[in-house]
Design a protein around this motif. Structure first.
Motif, PDB file in Angstrom:
ATOM      1  N   VAL A  75      81.626 117.063 108.507  1.00  0.00           N
ATOM      2  CA  VAL A  75      80.256 116.577 108.364  1.00  0.00           C
ATOM      3  C   VAL A  75      79.571 117.301 107.206  1.00  0.00           C
ATOM      4  N   THR A  76      78.788 116.535 106.438  1.00  0.00           N
ATOM      5  CA  THR A  76      77.956 117.145 105.412  1.00  0.00           C
ATOM      6  C   THR A  76      76.642 116.377 105.327  1.00  0.00           C
ATOM      7  N   ASP A  77      75.638 117.031 104.781  1.00  0.00           N
ATOM      8  CA  ASP A  77      74.306 116.444 104.700  1.00  0.00           C
ATOM      9  C   ASP A  77      74.290 115.305 103.679  1.00  0.00           C
ATOM     10  N   ALA A  78      73.888 114.119 104.123  1.00  0.00           N
ATOM     11  CA  ALA A  78      73.750 112.979 103.215  1.00  0.00           C
ATOM     12  C   ALA A  78      72.304 112.811 102.767  1.00  0.00           C
ATOM     13  N   VAL A  83      73.888 111.803 107.787  1.00  0.00           N
ATOM     14  CA  VAL A  83      75.024 112.677 107.504  1.00  0.00           C
ATOM     15  C   VAL A  83      76.215 111.825 107.075  1.00  0.00           C
ATOM     16  N   TYR A  84      77.050 112.397 106.219  1.00  0.00           N
ATOM     17  CA  TYR A  84      78.361 111.828 105.932  1.00  0.00           C
ATOM     18  C   TYR A  84      79.343 112.467 106.904  1.00  0.00           C
ATOM     19  N   CYS A  85      80.259 111.684 107.452  1.00  0.00           N
ATOM     20  CA  CYS A  85      81.204 112.257 108.407  1.00  0.00           C
ATOM     21  C   CYS A  85      82.521 111.487 108.400  1.00  0.00           C
ATOM     22  N   ALA A  86      83.563 112.159 108.846  1.00  0.00           N
ATOM     23  CA  ALA A  86      84.885 111.541 108.977  1.00  0.00           C
ATOM     24  C   ALA A  86      85.670 112.326 110.013  1.00  0.00           C
ATOM     25  N   CYS A 106      82.108 107.689 106.982  1.00  0.00           N
ATOM     26  CA  CYS A 106      80.895 106.982 107.398  1.00  0.00           C
ATOM     27  C   CYS A 106      79.642 107.721 106.939  1.00  0.00           C
ATOM     28  N   VAL A 107      78.543 106.997 106.889  1.00  0.00           N
ATOM     29  CA  VAL A 107      77.219 107.593 106.781  1.00  0.00           C
ATOM     30  C   VAL A 107      76.451 107.139 108.011  1.00  0.00           C
ATOM     31  N   MET A 108      75.861 108.090 108.736  1.00  0.00           N
ATOM     32  CA  MET A 108      75.210 107.785 110.012  1.00  0.00           C
ATOM     33  C   MET A 108      73.904 108.541 110.141  1.00  0.00           C
ATOM     34  N   ASP A 109      73.008 107.993 110.966  1.00  0.00           N
ATOM     35  CA  ASP A 109      71.853 108.794 111.333  1.00  0.00           C
ATOM     36  C   ASP A 109      72.280 109.723 112.466  1.00  0.00           C
ATOM     37  N   PRO A 110      71.499 110.754 112.777  1.00  0.00           N
ATOM     38  CA  PRO A 110      71.932 111.747 113.770  1.00  0.00           C
ATOM     39  C   PRO A 110      72.313 111.165 115.122  1.00  0.00           C
ATOM     40  N   VAL A 114      76.063 111.592 116.872  1.00  0.00           N
ATOM     41  CA  VAL A 114      76.320 112.224 118.171  1.00  0.00           C
ATOM     42  C   VAL A 114      76.918 111.219 119.146  1.00  0.00           C
ATOM     43  N   SER A 115      76.427 109.998 119.134  1.00  0.00           N
ATOM     44  CA  SER A 115      76.957 108.966 120.032  1.00  0.00           C
ATOM     45  C   SER A 115      78.419 108.661 119.751  1.00  0.00           C
TER      46      SER A 115
END
Length: 204
Positions: A75-78, A83-86, A106-110, A114-115
């Motif tokens: 995860v890193t701050d987008a 956030v960007y995550c994989a 992906c890029v997701m909101d918080p 978490v979901s």
């Protein structure tokens, strides 16, 4: 960036033509930063006739983890509240880097982020790997109800990705998984503002 590169090459008595391979972070990240880095790598690859290894910044984050868990969520701050995550799984079949991407970057909101933990099999311990642990702590604190049964461990790693991009590029070259100046492309993940704001002309 280029001034620092010139200084480093001078200190080592090297020039760009001495390298057999260029490794570059291909995203996700800042659009401007990615374009500058990729343009430089494309130019060098074309001029010197050398291959390029395009490395995910998220993989460069995940590969730093010392967690024994089989699943790593990088995860890193987008910025812009996202956030960007994989998600990666440790896999001997992947060679020395040992990481296999599961799904897509992906890029997701918080809340979405978490979901998404619910999609990880319940019997698989996992670690969230990030250079921004304070961001994750805030996200987890704000969404405690969603983490009632799946609160993960946070593994803080370095935000300096260049050494890891270089190592992953070398490993990728050993597998023959390379690009050239024509095929090298960015992985922006998030659409540009121009795309988001574009409106088709009436009648289309």
């Amino acid at each position: 960036m280029f001034r620092h590169l010139d200084f480093l090459l001078g200190e080592l008595s090297l020039n760009l033509g001495d390298f057999d391979l260029f490794a570059v972070a291909a995203g996700p990240g800042s659009f401007t930063g990615l374009r500058v880095g990729l343009a430089a790598a494309k130019g060098w690859a074309e001029v010197y006739g050398k291959p390029v290894a395009a490395i995910s910044g998220l993989e460069a984050i995940a590969t730093q983890s010392r967690s024994p868990n089989s699943i790593l969520v990088a995860v890193t701050d987008a910025h812009r509240g996202q956030v960007y995550c994989a998600r990666y799984r440790r896999s001997q079949a992947q060679g020395d880097d040992g990481l296999a991407l599961e799904g897509e970057e992906c890029v997701m909101d918080p809340e979405e982020f978490v979901s998404a933990f619910e999609g990880i099999p319940g019997n698989c311990p996992f670690t969230v790997v990030s250079p921004a642990p304070e961001l994750l702590s805030k996200i987890f604190s704000d969404h405690e109800a969603l983490l009632a049964t799946r609160e993960p461990k946070i593994d803080e790693v370095s935000p300096i990705l260049a050494p890891h991009v270089g190592r992953l590029g070398y490993l990728r070259a050993q597998r023959g998984d390379l690009d050239d100046a024509l095929t090298l492309a960015a992985s922006y993940v998030r659409r540009t503002d121009a795309e988001l704001r574009w409106k088709a002309p009436s009648g289309i």
